[in-house]
Design an enzyme around this catalytic site. Structure first.
Site, PDB file in Angstrom:
ATOM      1  N   ASN A 106     -16.402 -23.808  11.651  1.00  0.00           N
ATOM      2  CA  ASN A 106     -16.826 -24.296  10.335  1.00  0.00           C
ATOM      3  C   ASN A 106     -16.665 -23.143   9.344  1.00  0.00           C
ATOM      4  OD1 ASN A 106     -18.096 -25.148   8.040  1.00  0.00           O
ATOM      5  ND2 ASN A 106     -20.107 -25.453   8.960  1.00  0.00           N
ATOM      6  N   PRO A 107     -15.668 -23.206   8.462  1.00  0.00           N
ATOM      7  CA  PRO A 107     -15.434 -22.059   7.576  1.00  0.00           C
ATOM      8  C   PRO A 107     -16.493 -21.932   6.477  1.00  0.00           C
ATOM      9  CG  PRO A 107     -13.878 -23.841   7.100  1.00  0.00           C
ATOM     10  CD  PRO A 107     -14.717 -24.302   8.251  1.00  0.00           C
ATOM     11  N   THR A 138     -12.421 -26.721  10.798  1.00  0.00           N
ATOM     12  CA  THR A 138     -12.835 -28.032  10.271  1.00  0.00           C
ATOM     13  C   THR A 138     -12.555 -28.130   8.775  1.00  0.00           C
ATOM     14  OG1 THR A 138     -15.096 -27.306   9.888  1.00  0.00           O
ATOM     15  CG2 THR A 138     -14.633 -28.307  12.018  1.00  0.00           C
ATOM     16  N   ALA A 141     -17.242 -32.277   6.919  1.00  0.00           N
ATOM     17  CA  ALA A 141     -18.339 -32.547   7.861  1.00  0.00           C
ATOM     18  C   ALA A 141     -17.899 -33.687   8.781  1.00  0.00           C
ATOM     19  CB  ALA A 141     -19.592 -32.931   7.084  1.00  0.00           C
ATOM     20  N   ASP A 165     -26.596 -24.169  13.463  1.00  0.00           N
ATOM     21  CA  ASP A 165     -27.198 -25.225  14.275  1.00  0.00           C
ATOM     22  C   ASP A 165     -26.603 -26.592  13.920  1.00  0.00           C
ATOM     23  OD1 ASP A 165     -28.823 -23.349  15.459  1.00  0.00           O
ATOM     24  OD2 ASP A 165     -30.461 -23.649  14.048  1.00  0.00           O
ATOM     25  N   GLU A 170     -23.211 -31.154  15.601  1.00  0.00           N
ATOM     26  CA  GLU A 170     -22.023 -32.012  15.473  1.00  0.00           C
ATOM     27  C   GLU A 170     -21.226 -32.055  16.780  1.00  0.00           C
ATOM     28  OE1 GLU A 170     -18.442 -31.931  13.011  1.00  0.00           O
ATOM     29  OE2 GLU A 170     -19.852 -31.691  11.366  1.00  0.00           O
ATOM     30  N   SER A 208     -26.791 -20.446   9.249  1.00  0.00           N
ATOM     31  CA  SER A 208     -27.915 -19.968   8.451  1.00  0.00           C
ATOM     32  C   SER A 208     -29.141 -19.657   9.297  1.00  0.00           C
ATOM     33  CB  SER A 208     -28.292 -21.018   7.410  1.00  0.00           C
ATOM     34  OG  SER A 208     -27.202 -21.257   6.562  1.00  0.00           O
ATOM     35  N   THR A 209     -29.478 -20.521  10.256  1.00  0.00           N
ATOM     36  CA  THR A 209     -30.679 -20.305  11.058  1.00  0.00           C
ATOM     37  C   THR A 209     -30.320 -19.785  12.455  1.00  0.00           C
ATOM     38  OG1 THR A 209     -31.571 -22.246   9.912  1.00  0.00           O
ATOM     39  CG2 THR A 209     -32.894 -21.326  11.667  1.00  0.00           C
ATOM     40  N   ASP A 469     -32.616 -30.982  13.610  1.00  0.00           N
ATOM     41  CA  ASP A 469     -31.698 -29.849  13.773  1.00  0.00           C
ATOM     42  C   ASP A 469     -30.948 -29.543  12.466  1.00  0.00           C
ATOM     43  OD1 ASP A 469     -32.515 -29.949  16.361  1.00  0.00           O
ATOM     44  OD2 ASP A 469     -30.594 -30.492  17.224  1.00  0.00           O
TER      45      ASP A 469
HETATM   46  C1  LIG Z   1     -44.679 -16.278   5.348  1.00  0.00           C
HETATM   47  C2  LIG Z   1     -43.514 -16.285   6.261  1.00  0.00           C
HETATM   48  C3  LIG Z   1     -43.452 -17.488   7.097  1.00  0.00           C
HETATM   49  C4  LIG Z   1     -42.257 -17.547   7.948  1.00  0.00           C
HETATM   50  C5  LIG Z   1     -42.295 -18.717   8.864  1.00  0.00           C
HETATM   51  C6  LIG Z   1     -41.015 -18.842   9.539  1.00  0.00           C
HETATM   52  C7  LIG Z   1     -40.974 -19.949  10.530  1.00  0.00           C
HETATM   53  C8  LIG Z   1     -39.543 -20.168  10.861  1.00  0.00           C
HETATM   54  C9  LIG Z   1     -39.347 -21.156  11.944  1.00  0.00           C
HETATM   55  C10 LIG Z   1     -37.948 -21.632  11.882  1.00  0.00           C
HETATM   56  C11 LIG Z   1     -37.659 -22.683  12.857  1.00  0.00           C
HETATM   57  C12 LIG Z   1     -36.249 -23.066  12.738  1.00  0.00           C
HETATM   58  C13 LIG Z   1     -35.880 -24.200  13.575  1.00  0.00           C
HETATM   59  C14 LIG Z   1     -34.420 -24.493  13.441  1.00  0.00           C
HETATM   60  C15 LIG Z   1     -33.933 -25.286  12.560  1.00  0.00           C
HETATM   61  C16 LIG Z   1     -32.462 -25.468  12.402  1.00  0.00           C
HETATM   62  O1  LIG Z   1     -32.011 -26.401  13.348  1.00  0.00           O
HETATM   63  C17 LIG Z   1     -32.162 -25.940  11.006  1.00  0.00           C
HETATM   64  C18 LIG Z   1     -30.654 -25.995  10.754  1.00  0.00           C
HETATM   65  O2  LIG Z   1     -30.099 -24.721  10.812  1.00  0.00           O
HETATM   66  P1  LIG Z   1     -28.626 -24.372  10.201  1.00  0.00           P
HETATM   67  O3  LIG Z   1     -28.746 -24.395   8.736  1.00  0.00           O
HETATM   68  O4  LIG Z   1     -28.294 -23.020  10.759  1.00  0.00           O
HETATM   69  O5  LIG Z   1     -27.669 -25.411  10.662  1.00  0.00           O
HETATM   70  N1  LIG Z   1     -32.751 -25.030  10.068  1.00  0.00           N
HETATM   71  C19 LIG Z   1     -33.735 -25.390   9.259  1.00  0.00           C
HETATM   72  O6  LIG Z   1     -34.150 -26.531   9.188  1.00  0.00           O
HETATM   73  C20 LIG Z   1     -34.283 -24.334   8.382  1.00  0.00           C
HETATM   74  C21 LIG Z   1     -35.680 -24.033   8.655  1.00  0.00           C
HETATM   75  C22 LIG Z   1     -36.005 -22.932   7.716  1.00  0.00           C
HETATM   76  C23 LIG Z   1     -37.271 -22.400   7.865  1.00  0.00           C
HETATM   77  C24 LIG Z   1     -37.532 -21.381   6.809  1.00  0.00           C
HETATM   78  C25 LIG Z   1     -38.949 -21.333   6.548  1.00  0.00           C
HETATM   79  C26 LIG Z   1     -39.265 -20.354   5.514  1.00  0.00           C
HETATM   80  C27 LIG Z   1     -40.676 -20.545   5.113  1.00  0.00           C
HETATM   81  C28 LIG Z   1     -41.046 -19.683   3.998  1.00  0.00           C
HETATM   82  C29 LIG Z   1     -42.447 -19.989   3.573  1.00  0.00           C
HETATM   83  C30 LIG Z   1     -42.829 -19.074   2.505  1.00  0.00           C
HETATM   84  C31 LIG Z   1     -44.272 -19.112   2.163  1.00  0.00           C
HETATM   85  C32 LIG Z   1     -44.516 -17.996   1.217  1.00  0.00           C
HETATM   86  C33 LIG Z   1     -45.875 -18.038   0.666  1.00  0.00           C
HETATM   87  C34 LIG Z   1     -46.178 -16.888  -0.231  1.00  0.00           C
HETATM   88  N1  LIG Z   2     -15.169 -27.903   6.730  1.00  0.00           N
HETATM   89  C1  LIG Z   2     -16.376 -28.336   6.442  1.00  0.00           C
HETATM   90  N2  LIG Z   2     -16.726 -28.639   5.187  1.00  0.00           N
HETATM   91  C2  LIG Z   2     -17.982 -29.049   4.889  1.00  0.00           C
HETATM   92  N3  LIG Z   2     -18.970 -29.211   5.792  1.00  0.00           N
HETATM   93  C3  LIG Z   2     -18.674 -28.910   7.076  1.00  0.00           C
HETATM   94  C4  LIG Z   2     -17.378 -28.454   7.459  1.00  0.00           C
HETATM   95  N4  LIG Z   2     -17.398 -28.231   8.791  1.00  0.00           N
HETATM   96  C5  LIG Z   2     -18.635 -28.551   9.212  1.00  0.00           C
HETATM   97  N5  LIG Z   2     -19.405 -28.958   8.196  1.00  0.00           N
HETATM   98  C6  LIG Z   2     -20.829 -29.370   8.208  1.00  0.00           C
HETATM   99  O1  LIG Z   2     -21.619 -28.319   7.683  1.00  0.00           O
HETATM  100  C7  LIG Z   2     -22.942 -28.444   8.178  1.00  0.00           C
HETATM  101  C8  LIG Z   2     -23.631 -27.110   8.268  1.00  0.00           C
HETATM  102  O2  LIG Z   2     -22.904 -26.269   9.085  1.00  0.00           O
HETATM  103  P1  LIG Z   2     -23.489 -25.031   9.875  1.00  0.00           P
HETATM  104  O3  LIG Z   2     -22.328 -24.414  10.555  1.00  0.00           O
HETATM  105  O4  LIG Z   2     -24.609 -25.429  10.717  1.00  0.00           O
HETATM  106  O5  LIG Z   2     -23.959 -24.045   8.733  1.00  0.00           O
HETATM  107  P2  LIG Z   2     -25.410 -23.678   8.183  1.00  0.00           P
HETATM  108  O6  LIG Z   2     -26.131 -23.010   9.295  1.00  0.00           O
HETATM  109  O7  LIG Z   2     -25.147 -22.739   7.065  1.00  0.00           O
HETATM  110  O8  LIG Z   2     -26.087 -24.939   7.763  1.00  0.00           O
HETATM  111  C9  LIG Z   2     -22.797 -29.100   9.535  1.00  0.00           C
HETATM  112  O9  LIG Z   2     -23.714 -30.159   9.625  1.00  0.00           O
HETATM  113  C10 LIG Z   2     -21.372 -29.607   9.594  1.00  0.00           C
HETATM  114  O10 LIG Z   2     -21.348 -31.003   9.831  1.00  0.00           O
END
Ligand SMILES: CCCCCCCCCCCCC/C=C/[C@@H](O)[C@H](COP(=O)(O)O)NC(=O)CCCCCCCCCCCCCCC
Ligand SMILES: Nc1ncnc2c1ncn2[C@@H]1O[C@H](COP(=O)(O)OP(=O)(O)O)[C@@H](O)[C@H]1O
Ligand SMILES: [Ca+2]
Length: 513
Positions: A106-107, A138, A141, A165, A170, A208-209, A469
């Site tokens: 995924n670029p 890719t 999406a 994630d 996907e 990102s995560t 996710d």
């Molecule tokens: C005050 C600091 C609190 C930090 C709490 C951190 C808890 C983080 C737990 C993260 C669990 C992540 C589970 C995974 C989810 C991913 O599947 C999913 C997709 O990832 P992708 O974008 O790489 O495709 N990622 C997510 O849904 C993102 C979850 C992001 C969690 C960031 C939470 C930041 C919270 C900041 C609260 C700030 C309060 C500040 C008050 C002064």
């Molecule tokens: N070439 C593309 N252009 C746009 N979206 C894409 C492409 N390839 C994959 N994706 C979508 O981008 C979403 C996020 O990708 P991911 O690699 O998890 O990055 P991030 O962690 O930043 O969210 C995925 O759900 C995927 O379906």
């Protein structure tokens, strides 16, 4: 043979010990030397030098793996050839190693570095290990997912996704969906016994995560993940299926979150993608301030057959005995009942309430933001999920709860937090329990409108959404079931930290021949 061993011993004394299990050798290469090298130092008396280089896995700090090498020299060409042959034959015997991989990049994931990371850090290692690849960058999406329904997946030993994630999700949907389609299994049936997917997935983190990579390897590092793929690691993984009204919605392996994490994602529109991984912190801060809670009912079946508890002090690690026990149980179950799933009329527990967050996690969800994760004692492959209920509380208390994800304190030790180990659950929001016409009226109103009776109470008259996710689900009423070890990753779980590197190795090169 002796001569080479002697040289090895010498190199041990002067440089470092070099004990490497065959399973951690990446490649063996014959080396050629030019005239200049032949005539320097103590080698100058020798007529001709023969050598080979062994590339192997070296453990670095914080679960990082690196590719290191050691070169063995000798004057006897025959002896040198014998060694290289023997080593190459031993490598050939490592049957779990992949030879052919399908790679999706995924670029646009994370900091948009996926392509560069793959080309600069991963492809050279795959080449070194003589792994051949078909690479797809890719274009949109769902490109990878759709592609997996078209290609001949059975000619590959694994599928690699370069991204976050979302990208992993996907690829997983493509592979699991394809397996069910090829086996004639209807994914819309929430009670169907799904067919396990034996084609392993490798994750090169570039998102990102990167929670799935971090929770299964111990670090988000492309080189480490590439090396786990090369050595042919295998980590089974539980997968949850999510249904609404007998319609399949999605699979989940990491976080299925309603309320707080659902709202973070909702706020996190594609327009904010330019912010990269920071967009989650920005939306997290906003969502924290909005402090919405949601009313609903949860019904769950406790996971009675698994051996751990979410409050355990020990976490799931490489070779985890709790996951091994579940693997055994699964094998026995399949033997006894064929493919028929044993549903069992076990009791359902019902909880009604006002929640800031409802999180169901199939793994710890450790990630760089929270190195111990949402449920530190969750298991990768025990056939259960941890259901975390965070009830309505003050902003200050919720902040205390969040902060405990980043330190050593127990995040479940609050009166407003409950955690259960479950094998399935259902959720219905208060709103969908109310009568249909009412729902339709409210549905027409803008998202984010507050309770009319109590404008300052933060209770929301609309539903939150589920974050599955990293993808938003269309329905708030869902039915979730954990499928024990439905798929496999090129990983081995997080290794216990071992201080003495040599002790980590089981055999040495010298013991080989
Ligand atoms: C005050 C600091 C609190 C930090 C709490 C951190 C808890 C983080 C737990 C993260 C669990 C992540 C589970 C995974 C989810 C991913 O599947 C999913 C997709 O990832 P992708 O974008 O790489 O495709 N990622 C997510 O849904 C993102 C979850 C992001 C969690 C960031 C939470 C930041 C919270 C900041 C609260 C700030 C309060 C500040 C008050 C002064
Ligand atoms: N070439 C593309 N252009 C746009 N979206 C894409 C492409 N390839 C994959 N994706 C979508 O981008 C979403 C996020 O990708 P991911 O690699 O998890 O990055 P991030 O962690 O930043 O969210 C995925 O759900 C995927 O379906
Ligand atoms: Ca689990």
């Amino acid at each position: 043979m002796k001569e080479l061993v002697l040289f090895t011993v010498k190199s041990c004394v002067h440089t470092e010990n070099c004990f490497v299990p065959i399973s951690e050798i990446i490649a063996v290469e014959e080396r050629e030397f030019n005239k200049k090298q032949r005539n320097i130092g103590r080698w100058q008396k020798m007529a001709k030098l023969h050598a080979f280089t062994v590339y192997y896995v070296k453990r670095a700090r914080n679960h990082r793996w690196r590719c290191s090498d050691v070169t063995f020299w000798c004057v006897d060409e025959h002896l040198c050839n014998q060694w290289t042959q023997a080593l190459k034959e031993s490598l050939e015997m490592q049957k779990s190693r992949p030879k052919q991989l399908l790679v999706y990049i995924n670029p646009y994931g994370g900091k948009r570095q996926g392509k560069r990371i793959y080309e600069q850090k991963v492809a050279p290692l795959f080449n070194l290990a003589s792994i051949s690849t078909d690479v797809v960058i890719t274009e949109h999406a769902n490109h990878a997912k759709d592609n997996l329904f078209e290609v001949n997946i059975y000619k590959y030993d694994g599928v690699v996704c370069v991204g976050g994630d979302g990208m992993f999700s996907e690829v997983m949907h493509g592979l699991i969906g394809r397996m069910q389609k090829d086996s004639g299994i209807d994914q819309n049936n929430p009670k169907a016994s799904l067919v396990q997917c034996n084609i392993r997935i490798g994750i090169i983190p570039a998102g990102s995560t990167d929670c799935i990579c971090y929770s299964t390897v111990g670090i988000s590092d492309p080189v480490t993940s590439a090396l786990h793929i090369i050595v042919g690691d295998c980590q089974p993984l539980d997968v949850s299926s999510v249904h609404h009204n007998n319609t399949f919605l999605k699979y989940s392996v990491s976080l299925l979150g309603y309320g707080f994490y659902g709202d973070i994602l909702k706020d996190n529109s594609e327009k904010k993608r330019w912010m990269g991984p920071m967009r989650y912190d920005y939306s997290g801060f906003k969502t924290f301030l909005s402090h919405h809670y949601y009313e609903g009912t949860i019904a769950y079946q406790p996971a009675k057959r698994t051996h751990g508890s979410p409050r355990d002090k020990e976490s799931c690690r490489t070779g985890c005995y709790i996951c091994k026990k579940s693997e055994k149980q699964l094998a026995e179950q399949t033997k006894e009942h064929g493919l028929k799933h044993e549903e069992g009329e076990e009791e359902w527990k019902v909880i009604k309430g006002k929640f800031l967050a409802i999180n169901a996690v199939n793994m710890s969800c450790a990630c760089p933001r929270s190195p111990k994760g949402l449920s530190p004692a969750a298991h990768l492959a025990d056939g259960s999920a941890d259901l975390i209920l965070v009830r309505k509380c003050s902003r200050f208390d919720f902040l205390r709860y969040l902060v405990r994800h980043t330190n050593q304190d127990d995040q479940f030790d609050f009166p407003f937090v409950d955690v259960y180990r479950v094998k399935c659950f259902q959720f219905t929001s208060k709103l969908s329990e109310d009568n249909e016409s009412n729902v339709m009226d409210i549905g027409k109103k803008r998202f984010g409108q507050f309770c009319r009776d109590h404008p300052a109470c933060c209770c929301n008259i609309v539903n939150s959404t589920w974050n599955c996710d990293g993808e938003t689900l269309d329905s708030s009423a869902i039915e979730v079931r954990v499928h024990c070890q439905l798929m496999k990753l090129f990983a081995r779980g997080i290794e216990e930290n071992c201080k003495d590197e040599a002790a980590c190795s089981q055999s040495s090169i010298e013991q080989l021949l």
